[in-house]
Design a protein around this motif. Sequence first.
Motif, PDB file in Angstrom:
ATOM      1  N   MET A   1       0.809  -1.223   0.000  1.00  0.00           N
ATOM      2  CA  MET A   1       0.000   0.000   0.000  1.00  0.00           C
ATOM      3  C   MET A   1       0.839   1.269   0.000  1.00  0.00           C
ATOM      4  O   MET A   1       0.295   2.365  -0.079  1.00  0.00           O
ATOM      5  CB  MET A   1      -0.892   0.029   1.249  1.00  0.00           C
ATOM      6  CG  MET A   1      -1.945  -1.033   1.295  1.00  0.00           C
ATOM      7  SD  MET A   1      -3.078  -0.717   2.679  1.00  0.00           S
ATOM      8  CE  MET A   1      -1.951  -0.824   4.070  1.00  0.00           C
TER       9      MET A   1
ATOM     10  N   MET B   1      -4.098  -4.071  -3.925  1.00  0.00           N
ATOM     11  CA  MET B   1      -4.295  -2.993  -2.963  1.00  0.00           C
ATOM     12  C   MET B   1      -5.433  -3.292  -1.994  1.00  0.00           C
ATOM     13  O   MET B   1      -5.315  -3.093  -0.781  1.00  0.00           O
ATOM     14  CB  MET B   1      -4.603  -1.687  -3.698  1.00  0.00           C
ATOM     15  CG  MET B   1      -3.447  -1.146  -4.515  1.00  0.00           C
ATOM     16  SD  MET B   1      -2.224  -0.376  -3.453  1.00  0.00           S
ATOM     17  CE  MET B   1      -1.125   0.283  -4.707  1.00  0.00           C
TER      18      MET B   1
ATOM     19  N   SER C   1      -8.790   0.040  -5.579  1.00  0.00           N
ATOM     20  CA  SER C   1      -7.576  -0.426  -6.245  1.00  0.00           C
ATOM     21  C   SER C   1      -7.337   0.385  -7.515  1.00  0.00           C
ATOM     22  O   SER C   1      -6.206   0.787  -7.813  1.00  0.00           O
ATOM     23  CB  SER C   1      -7.689  -1.917  -6.588  1.00  0.00           C
ATOM     24  OG  SER C   1      -7.769  -2.694  -5.407  1.00  0.00           O
TER      25      SER C   1
END
Length: 467
Positions: A89, A103, A359
Amino acid sequence: MQKKVKIIIDLLMTVGLFLLMGMRLTGQMWHEITGTAIFVLYILHHILNRVWIKSVLKGKYTAYRVLQTVINVLLGIGVLLLMLTGMAMSGYVFTWLPMPIGMDTARSLHLIVSHVVYLVMSMHIGLHFAAMISGAGRRIRAMRRPWGSILVGFFRFLAIVAAVYGVLALLNRKFISYISGKISFVYVDNDESILWFLLDYAAIMALCIFVAHYLAKFLRPGLKNRFAGIAAAYREHTVKSVVLTVLILAAGTAGVIYGSQYIRRHYVTVETSHSAAVGTDTVDMGAHHGIVISFTRVGNTDFKPDVDAVSGASLMEEDGTLVGNAALLGDMVQQITGFDRFEITVERKYSSSYGDTISEAREEMNQGFVPTFTGDLPDLSGYDTVVLVYPLWWWTLPVPVKEYVKQTDLSGKTIYCLVTHGGSGFGSSIEDLKEITAGTVSDRKLEVMDRDVTEAYPKVLEWIRGW
Protein backbone atom coordinates in the motif's frame (compact mmCIF):
# COMPACT_ATOMS: atom_id res chain seq x y z
CA MET A 1 25.16 -3.56 28.17
CA GLN A 2 23.15 -6.00 26.06
CA LYS A 3 20.34 -5.90 28.62
CA LYS A 4 20.15 -2.10 28.35
CA VAL A 5 20.05 -2.32 24.55
CA LYS A 6 17.15 -4.81 24.79
CA ILE A 7 15.23 -2.46 27.10
CA ILE A 8 15.77 0.51 24.75
CA ILE A 9 14.63 -1.51 21.73
CA ASP A 10 11.53 -2.76 23.55
CA LEU A 11 10.64 0.77 24.68
CA LEU A 12 11.06 2.14 21.14
CA MET A 13 8.83 -0.61 19.73
CA THR A 14 6.16 0.07 22.35
CA VAL A 15 6.13 3.82 21.65
CA GLY A 16 6.16 3.12 17.92
CA LEU A 17 3.18 0.82 18.33
CA PHE A 18 1.15 3.68 19.79
CA LEU A 19 2.11 5.93 16.90
CA LEU A 20 1.19 3.30 14.31
CA MET A 21 -2.28 2.81 15.78
CA GLY A 22 -2.98 6.55 15.39
CA MET A 23 -1.89 7.51 11.89
CA ARG A 24 -3.28 11.02 12.37
CA LEU A 25 -0.46 11.54 14.89
CA THR A 26 2.15 11.04 12.18
CA GLY A 27 0.61 11.28 8.71
CA GLN A 28 1.00 8.59 6.06
CA MET A 29 4.67 9.17 5.22
CA TRP A 30 5.86 8.96 8.84
CA HIS A 31 3.44 6.08 9.41
CA GLU A 32 5.35 4.13 6.76
CA ILE A 33 8.74 5.20 8.14
CA THR A 34 7.73 4.29 11.70
CA GLY A 35 6.41 0.90 10.59
CA THR A 36 9.64 0.13 8.75
CA ALA A 37 11.70 1.19 11.77
CA ILE A 38 9.70 -1.08 14.09
CA PHE A 39 10.21 -4.00 11.70
CA VAL A 40 13.99 -3.41 11.86
CA LEU A 41 13.85 -3.16 15.66
CA TYR A 42 11.81 -6.38 15.77
CA ILE A 43 14.55 -8.18 13.85
CA LEU A 44 17.21 -6.76 16.20
CA HIS A 45 15.09 -7.87 19.17
CA HIS A 46 15.17 -11.46 17.91
CA ILE A 47 18.88 -11.33 17.16
CA LEU A 48 19.52 -10.32 20.77
CA ASN A 49 17.13 -13.06 21.96
CA ARG A 50 18.42 -15.77 19.63
CA VAL A 51 18.95 -18.11 22.59
CA TRP A 52 15.16 -18.50 22.88
CA ILE A 53 14.85 -19.22 19.14
CA LYS A 54 17.49 -21.97 19.36
CA SER A 55 15.65 -23.61 22.26
CA VAL A 56 12.20 -23.73 20.61
CA LEU A 57 12.47 -27.38 19.60
CA LYS A 58 14.22 -28.45 22.80
CA GLY A 59 12.95 -29.42 26.23
CA LYS A 60 9.51 -30.14 27.64
CA TYR A 61 6.54 -27.95 26.80
CA THR A 62 4.60 -26.92 29.89
CA ALA A 63 1.25 -25.08 29.68
CA TYR A 64 3.04 -21.74 30.19
CA ARG A 65 5.64 -22.49 27.52
CA VAL A 66 2.90 -23.40 25.03
CA LEU A 67 1.20 -20.05 25.70
CA GLN A 68 4.50 -18.17 25.31
CA THR A 69 5.37 -19.95 22.06
CA VAL A 70 1.91 -19.44 20.53
CA ILE A 71 2.00 -15.70 21.32
CA ASN A 72 5.53 -15.32 19.91
CA VAL A 73 4.68 -17.22 16.72
CA LEU A 74 1.48 -15.23 16.19
CA LEU A 75 3.40 -12.02 16.75
CA GLY A 76 6.06 -13.02 14.24
CA ILE A 77 3.50 -13.91 11.56
CA GLY A 78 1.58 -10.70 12.27
CA VAL A 79 4.60 -8.41 12.02
CA LEU A 80 5.64 -10.04 8.74
CA LEU A 81 2.13 -9.64 7.29
CA LEU A 82 2.00 -6.01 8.40
CA MET A 83 5.27 -5.28 6.65
CA LEU A 84 4.26 -7.02 3.41
CA THR A 85 0.80 -5.41 3.23
CA GLY A 86 2.25 -2.05 4.21
CA MET A 87 4.76 -2.29 1.36
CA ALA A 88 1.94 -3.13 -1.05
CA MET A 89 0.00 0.00 0.00
CA SER A 90 3.02 2.27 0.30
CA GLY A 91 2.67 5.75 -1.12
CA TYR A 92 6.15 6.94 -0.12
CA VAL A 93 8.80 4.49 1.10
CA PHE A 94 8.21 1.42 -1.10
CA THR A 95 6.50 2.82 -4.20
CA TRP A 96 9.43 1.54 -6.28
CA LEU A 97 8.89 -2.06 -5.18
CA PRO A 98 6.41 -4.20 -7.19
CA MET A 99 4.24 -6.36 -4.95
CA PRO A 100 2.13 -9.40 -5.99
CA ILE A 101 -0.68 -8.59 -3.57
CA GLY A 102 -3.57 -6.32 -4.65
CA MET A 103 -4.30 -2.99 -2.96
CA ASP A 104 -7.74 -4.02 -1.69
CA THR A 105 -6.50 -7.29 -0.21
CA ALA A 106 -3.49 -5.54 1.31
CA ARG A 107 -5.61 -2.83 2.93
CA SER A 108 -8.11 -5.31 4.40
CA LEU A 109 -5.37 -7.58 5.76
CA HIS A 110 -3.34 -4.66 7.11
CA LEU A 111 -6.28 -3.30 9.06
CA ILE A 112 -7.21 -6.67 10.56
CA VAL A 113 -3.66 -7.77 11.38
CA SER A 114 -2.64 -4.40 12.87
CA HIS A 115 -5.32 -4.68 15.56
CA VAL A 116 -4.50 -8.33 16.23
CA VAL A 117 -0.77 -7.53 16.52
CA TYR A 118 -1.48 -4.69 18.96
CA LEU A 119 -3.29 -7.12 21.28
CA VAL A 120 -0.77 -9.94 20.85
CA MET A 121 2.26 -7.68 21.36
CA SER A 122 0.63 -6.29 24.51
CA MET A 123 0.14 -9.85 25.76
CA HIS A 124 3.77 -10.57 24.90
CA ILE A 125 4.73 -7.70 27.23
CA GLY A 126 2.41 -9.16 29.86
CA LEU A 127 4.27 -12.49 29.83
CA HIS A 128 7.47 -10.66 30.78
CA PHE A 129 5.82 -8.13 33.07
CA ALA A 130 6.86 -9.91 36.27
CA ALA A 131 10.54 -9.75 35.24
CA MET A 132 10.16 -6.10 34.22
CA ILE A 133 8.82 -5.00 37.61
CA SER A 134 10.80 -7.44 39.78
CA GLY A 135 13.24 -4.77 40.96
CA ALA A 136 10.51 -2.33 41.91
CA GLY A 137 8.53 -5.13 43.58
CA ARG A 138 11.48 -6.08 45.80
CA ARG A 139 11.95 -2.46 46.89
CA ILE A 140 8.27 -2.07 47.76
CA ARG A 141 8.13 -5.31 49.75
CA ALA A 142 11.28 -4.26 51.66
CA MET A 143 9.54 -1.15 52.96
CA ARG A 144 8.42 -0.89 56.56
CA ARG A 145 5.06 -2.33 57.42
CA PRO A 146 2.36 -1.57 56.57
CA TRP A 147 3.48 0.75 53.74
CA GLY A 148 4.79 -2.04 51.51
CA SER A 149 1.52 -3.96 51.67
CA ILE A 150 -0.50 -0.77 51.15
CA LEU A 151 1.46 0.13 48.01
CA VAL A 152 1.17 -3.40 46.61
CA GLY A 153 -2.59 -3.33 47.17
CA PHE A 154 -2.83 0.15 45.65
CA PHE A 155 -1.00 -0.86 42.48
CA ARG A 156 -3.09 -4.01 42.13
CA PHE A 157 -6.22 -1.88 42.46
CA LEU A 158 -4.92 0.45 39.72
CA ALA A 159 -4.23 -2.58 37.51
CA ILE A 160 -7.83 -3.79 37.93
CA VAL A 161 -9.23 -0.32 37.17
CA ALA A 162 -7.02 -0.03 34.08
CA ALA A 163 -8.09 -3.49 32.91
CA VAL A 164 -11.81 -2.72 33.33
CA TYR A 165 -11.39 0.58 31.50
CA GLY A 166 -9.41 -1.33 28.87
CA VAL A 167 -12.46 -3.52 28.18
CA LEU A 168 -14.57 -0.41 27.57
CA ALA A 169 -11.85 1.15 25.41
CA LEU A 170 -11.57 -2.09 23.43
CA LEU A 171 -15.25 -1.81 22.57
CA ASN A 172 -15.18 1.94 22.06
CA ARG A 173 -12.24 1.66 19.62
CA LYS A 174 -14.10 -1.11 17.76
CA PHE A 175 -11.28 -3.67 17.91
CA ILE A 176 -13.76 -6.53 17.49
CA SER A 177 -15.26 -5.00 14.36
CA TYR A 178 -11.83 -4.26 12.89
CA ILE A 179 -10.53 -7.78 13.55
CA SER A 180 -13.70 -9.38 12.15
CA GLY A 181 -13.41 -7.22 9.01
CA LYS A 182 -16.72 -5.39 9.56
CA ILE A 183 -14.94 -2.02 9.33
CA SER A 184 -12.75 -1.44 6.26
CA PHE A 185 -11.32 1.97 7.19
CA VAL A 186 -9.79 3.31 10.38
CA TYR A 187 -12.14 5.70 12.13
CA VAL A 188 -10.47 9.03 12.96
CA ASP A 189 -12.14 11.70 15.08
CA ASN A 190 -10.20 14.87 14.29
CA ASP A 191 -11.89 16.70 17.16
CA GLU A 192 -10.79 14.14 19.72
CA SER A 193 -8.05 15.03 22.15
CA ILE A 194 -4.83 13.10 21.53
CA LEU A 195 -4.67 12.55 25.28
CA TRP A 196 -7.90 10.51 25.22
CA PHE A 197 -6.64 8.55 22.24
CA LEU A 198 -3.41 7.65 24.05
CA LEU A 199 -5.31 6.88 27.27
CA ASP A 200 -7.65 4.45 25.51
CA TYR A 201 -4.87 2.58 23.75
CA ALA A 202 -2.76 2.50 26.92
CA ALA A 203 -5.75 1.00 28.74
CA ILE A 204 -6.19 -1.64 26.04
CA MET A 205 -2.52 -2.51 26.37
CA ALA A 206 -2.89 -2.60 30.16
CA LEU A 207 -5.83 -5.02 29.80
CA CYS A 208 -3.76 -7.41 27.67
CA ILE A 209 -0.79 -7.14 30.03
CA PHE A 210 -3.10 -7.83 33.01
CA VAL A 211 -4.65 -10.89 31.34
CA ALA A 212 -1.34 -12.32 30.11
CA HIS A 213 0.48 -11.66 33.39
CA TYR A 214 -2.06 -13.45 35.57
CA LEU A 215 -2.65 -16.18 33.01
CA ALA A 216 1.10 -16.82 32.97
CA LYS A 217 1.17 -17.01 36.79
CA PHE A 218 -1.73 -19.43 36.67
CA LEU A 219 -0.14 -21.68 34.05
CA ARG A 220 3.30 -21.98 35.59
CA PRO A 221 4.19 -25.32 37.27
CA GLY A 222 1.76 -26.29 40.04
CA LEU A 223 -1.44 -25.79 38.03
CA LYS A 224 -3.47 -28.35 40.03
CA ASN A 225 -2.38 -26.84 43.33
CA ARG A 226 -3.44 -23.39 42.09
CA PHE A 227 -6.93 -24.69 41.27
CA ALA A 228 -7.17 -26.22 44.74
CA GLY A 229 -5.85 -23.02 46.36
CA ILE A 230 -8.36 -20.83 44.53
CA ALA A 231 -11.24 -23.11 45.53
CA ALA A 232 -10.09 -23.11 49.17
CA ALA A 233 -9.71 -19.30 49.19
CA TYR A 234 -13.19 -18.92 47.71
CA ARG A 235 -14.67 -21.10 50.45
CA GLU A 236 -12.71 -19.33 53.19
CA HIS A 237 -13.55 -15.78 52.06
CA THR A 238 -17.16 -16.24 50.99
CA VAL A 239 -18.18 -12.57 51.34
CA LYS A 240 -15.15 -11.26 49.43
CA SER A 241 -15.64 -13.90 46.73
CA VAL A 242 -19.30 -12.98 46.25
CA VAL A 243 -18.43 -9.26 46.05
CA LEU A 244 -15.68 -9.98 43.52
CA THR A 245 -18.01 -12.11 41.41
CA VAL A 246 -20.67 -9.40 41.40
CA LEU A 247 -18.11 -6.76 40.38
CA ILE A 248 -16.86 -8.93 37.51
CA LEU A 249 -20.40 -9.58 36.27
CA ALA A 250 -21.26 -5.87 36.58
CA ALA A 251 -18.17 -4.86 34.64
CA GLY A 252 -18.95 -7.41 31.93
CA THR A 253 -22.58 -6.24 31.69
CA ALA A 254 -21.49 -2.59 31.49
CA GLY A 255 -19.04 -3.48 28.75
CA VAL A 256 -21.73 -5.20 26.68
CA ILE A 257 -24.19 -2.32 27.13
CA TYR A 258 -21.54 0.32 26.44
CA GLY A 259 -20.14 -1.44 23.42
CA SER A 260 -23.35 -2.67 21.80
CA GLN A 261 -24.02 0.69 20.17
CA TYR A 262 -20.69 0.46 18.35
CA ILE A 263 -21.17 -3.11 17.20
CA ARG A 264 -24.84 -2.73 16.23
CA ARG A 265 -24.20 0.04 13.70
CA HIS A 266 -22.29 -2.29 11.38
CA TYR A 267 -25.38 -4.44 10.77
CA VAL A 268 -27.73 -1.60 9.80
CA THR A 269 -28.45 -0.94 6.12
CA VAL A 270 -28.05 2.73 5.25
CA GLU A 271 -31.29 4.01 3.79
CA THR A 272 -32.29 7.60 3.22
CA SER A 273 -35.06 9.90 2.16
CA HIS A 274 -33.72 12.80 0.12
CA SER A 275 -36.41 15.19 1.28
CA ALA A 276 -35.88 14.22 4.92
CA ALA A 277 -32.07 14.40 4.71
CA VAL A 278 -32.02 17.76 2.91
CA GLY A 279 -33.76 20.20 5.22
CA THR A 280 -35.44 23.53 4.55
CA ASP A 281 -33.27 26.02 6.45
CA THR A 282 -31.32 28.61 4.46
CA VAL A 283 -28.54 31.08 5.15
CA ASP A 284 -28.35 34.55 3.59
CA MET A 285 -25.06 34.52 1.66
CA GLY A 286 -25.21 38.25 0.96
CA ALA A 287 -23.46 39.34 -2.22
CA HIS A 288 -21.56 36.06 -2.55
CA HIS A 289 -22.16 34.19 -5.78
CA GLY A 290 -21.12 30.59 -5.39
CA ILE A 291 -21.26 27.12 -6.90
CA VAL A 292 -21.29 23.69 -5.26
CA ILE A 293 -19.08 21.16 -7.08
CA SER A 294 -19.24 17.51 -6.01
CA PHE A 295 -17.76 14.19 -7.05
CA THR A 296 -19.30 10.85 -6.11
CA ARG A 297 -19.26 7.22 -7.24
CA VAL A 298 -22.84 7.40 -8.49
CA GLY A 299 -22.60 8.74 -12.02
CA ASN A 300 -18.98 7.59 -12.31
CA THR A 301 -19.48 3.86 -11.81
CA ASP A 302 -21.18 1.10 -13.80
CA PHE A 303 -23.03 -0.55 -10.93
CA LYS A 304 -24.28 -4.11 -11.16
CA PRO A 305 -27.99 -4.67 -10.39
CA ASP A 306 -27.26 -6.43 -7.06
CA VAL A 307 -25.15 -3.63 -5.57
CA ASP A 308 -26.76 -1.92 -2.59
CA ALA A 309 -25.83 0.65 0.01
CA VAL A 310 -23.89 -1.85 2.08
CA SER A 311 -21.58 -2.66 -0.83
CA GLY A 312 -19.58 0.52 -0.51
CA ALA A 313 -18.82 3.18 2.08
CA SER A 314 -19.76 5.97 -0.35
CA LEU A 315 -23.30 4.76 -1.09
CA MET A 316 -26.79 5.00 0.34
CA GLU A 317 -30.11 3.73 -0.92
CA GLU A 318 -33.33 5.67 -1.55
CA ASP A 319 -36.37 3.67 -2.70
CA GLY A 320 -34.08 1.08 -4.31
CA THR A 321 -31.98 3.73 -6.08
CA LEU A 322 -28.33 4.31 -5.20
CA VAL A 323 -27.39 7.74 -3.89
CA GLY A 324 -23.85 9.08 -3.54
CA ASN A 325 -22.87 10.49 -0.15
CA ALA A 326 -20.99 13.44 -1.62
CA ALA A 327 -23.90 14.24 -3.94
CA LEU A 328 -26.36 14.31 -1.03
CA LEU A 329 -24.05 16.58 0.96
CA GLY A 330 -23.74 18.81 -2.09
CA ASP A 331 -27.54 19.04 -2.26
CA MET A 332 -27.59 20.06 1.39
CA VAL A 333 -25.13 22.87 0.74
CA GLN A 334 -27.13 24.02 -2.30
CA GLN A 335 -30.34 24.06 -0.27
CA ILE A 336 -28.76 26.13 2.50
CA THR A 337 -26.84 28.60 0.32
CA GLY A 338 -28.89 28.79 -2.86
CA PHE A 339 -25.66 28.37 -4.84
CA ASP A 340 -25.54 26.79 -8.29
CA ARG A 341 -24.74 23.09 -8.59
CA PHE A 342 -22.35 20.93 -10.65
CA GLU A 343 -21.27 17.28 -10.45
CA ILE A 344 -17.96 16.05 -11.84
CA THR A 345 -18.33 13.05 -14.15
CA VAL A 346 -15.63 11.25 -16.12
CA GLU A 347 -15.60 9.10 -19.23
CA ARG A 348 -13.86 6.04 -17.79
CA LYS A 349 -16.12 4.45 -15.20
CA TYR A 350 -15.03 2.69 -12.01
CA SER A 351 -15.84 -0.92 -11.15
CA SER A 352 -19.04 -1.84 -9.35
CA SER A 353 -17.10 -3.48 -6.51
CA TYR A 354 -15.93 -0.93 -3.95
CA GLY A 355 -12.78 -2.96 -3.37
CA ASP A 356 -11.94 -2.84 -7.07
CA THR A 357 -12.71 0.88 -7.15
CA ILE A 358 -10.17 1.74 -4.47
CA SER A 359 -7.58 -0.43 -6.25
CA GLU A 360 -8.29 1.43 -9.49
CA ALA A 361 -8.08 4.75 -7.66
CA ARG A 362 -4.64 3.83 -6.34
CA GLU A 363 -3.46 2.82 -9.80
CA GLU A 364 -4.65 6.18 -11.17
CA MET A 365 -2.59 7.99 -8.56
CA ASN A 366 0.54 5.91 -9.18
CA GLN A 367 0.31 6.14 -12.98
CA GLY A 368 -0.49 9.86 -13.19
CA PHE A 369 -3.75 9.13 -15.01
CA VAL A 370 -5.60 12.16 -16.42
CA PRO A 371 -9.36 11.52 -16.82
CA THR A 372 -11.56 12.82 -19.61
CA PHE A 373 -14.47 14.83 -18.25
CA THR A 374 -17.97 14.42 -19.68
CA GLY A 375 -20.63 17.07 -20.11
CA ASP A 376 -20.13 20.83 -20.33
CA LEU A 377 -17.83 22.16 -17.61
CA PRO A 378 -19.21 25.33 -15.96
CA ASP A 379 -17.71 28.76 -16.52
CA LEU A 380 -16.50 29.80 -13.06
CA SER A 381 -15.51 33.38 -13.96
CA GLY A 382 -18.65 34.83 -12.36
CA TYR A 383 -18.28 33.01 -9.01
CA ASP A 384 -16.36 34.16 -5.96
CA THR A 385 -17.06 31.09 -3.81
CA VAL A 386 -16.59 27.39 -4.61
CA VAL A 387 -17.77 24.62 -2.29
CA LEU A 388 -15.89 21.42 -3.14
CA VAL A 389 -17.55 18.20 -1.93
CA TYR A 390 -15.63 14.95 -2.38
CA PRO A 391 -14.91 11.56 -0.78
CA LEU A 392 -11.48 10.90 0.68
CA TRP A 393 -9.67 8.29 -1.42
CA TRP A 394 -6.35 6.97 -0.19
CA TRP A 395 -6.11 9.85 2.29
CA THR A 396 -6.30 12.51 -0.43
CA LEU A 397 -8.36 13.93 -3.31
CA PRO A 398 -9.78 11.49 -5.87
CA VAL A 399 -7.90 11.84 -9.16
CA PRO A 400 -10.93 13.29 -11.03
CA VAL A 401 -11.26 16.04 -8.39
CA LYS A 402 -7.55 16.74 -8.40
CA GLU A 403 -7.39 16.97 -12.19
CA TYR A 404 -10.53 19.12 -12.37
CA VAL A 405 -8.99 21.61 -9.93
CA LYS A 406 -5.67 21.61 -11.82
CA GLN A 407 -7.44 22.34 -15.11
CA THR A 408 -9.68 25.08 -13.67
CA ASP A 409 -8.66 28.65 -12.91
CA LEU A 410 -9.79 29.26 -9.34
CA SER A 411 -7.70 32.37 -8.69
CA GLY A 412 -9.54 35.01 -6.71
CA LYS A 413 -12.05 32.48 -5.37
CA THR A 414 -12.50 31.11 -1.86
CA ILE A 415 -12.73 27.30 -1.74
CA TYR A 416 -14.61 25.59 1.09
CA CYS A 417 -14.05 21.83 1.40
CA LEU A 418 -16.63 19.31 2.58
CA VAL A 419 -15.12 15.82 2.83
CA THR A 420 -16.91 12.51 3.33
CA HIS A 421 -14.80 9.63 4.59
CA GLY A 422 -14.82 6.19 6.14
CA GLY A 423 -12.64 7.09 9.09
CA SER A 424 -9.57 9.03 7.93
CA GLY A 425 -10.89 12.58 8.27
CA PHE A 426 -9.43 15.07 5.80
CA GLY A 427 -6.29 12.99 5.28
CA SER A 428 -3.78 15.14 3.38
CA SER A 429 -6.42 16.38 0.91
CA ILE A 430 -6.51 19.98 2.14
CA GLU A 431 -2.73 20.37 1.96
CA ASP A 432 -2.67 18.65 -1.45
CA LEU A 433 -5.43 20.96 -2.70
CA LYS A 434 -3.52 24.06 -1.63
CA GLU A 435 -0.53 22.93 -3.71
CA ILE A 436 -2.46 22.66 -7.00
CA THR A 437 -4.75 25.68 -6.98
CA ALA A 438 -4.33 29.45 -7.10
CA GLY A 439 -7.60 29.82 -5.20
CA THR A 440 -7.74 30.47 -1.47
CA VAL A 441 -8.52 27.24 0.38
CA SER A 442 -10.42 28.18 3.53
CA ASP A 443 -9.44 26.69 6.85
CA ARG A 444 -13.18 26.47 7.64
CA LYS A 445 -13.49 22.91 6.39
CA LEU A 446 -15.91 20.14 7.35
CA GLU A 447 -15.62 16.36 7.42
CA VAL A 448 -18.53 13.93 7.72
CA MET A 449 -18.32 10.20 8.39
CA ASP A 450 -20.00 8.12 5.66
CA ARG A 451 -22.35 6.54 8.16
CA ASP A 452 -23.47 9.98 9.42
CA VAL A 453 -24.27 11.63 6.07
CA THR A 454 -28.05 11.18 6.29
CA GLU A 455 -28.13 13.10 9.57
CA ALA A 456 -25.49 15.69 8.67
CA TYR A 457 -27.81 18.57 7.67
CA PRO A 458 -27.66 20.40 11.05
CA LYS A 459 -23.88 20.03 11.07
CA VAL A 460 -23.59 21.39 7.50
CA LEU A 461 -25.96 24.26 8.36
CA GLU A 462 -23.89 25.25 11.41
CA TRP A 463 -20.70 25.02 9.33
CA ILE A 464 -22.01 27.41 6.67
CA ARG A 465 -23.27 29.84 9.31
CA GLY A 466 -19.69 30.04 10.56
CA TRP A 467 -18.27 31.31 7.27
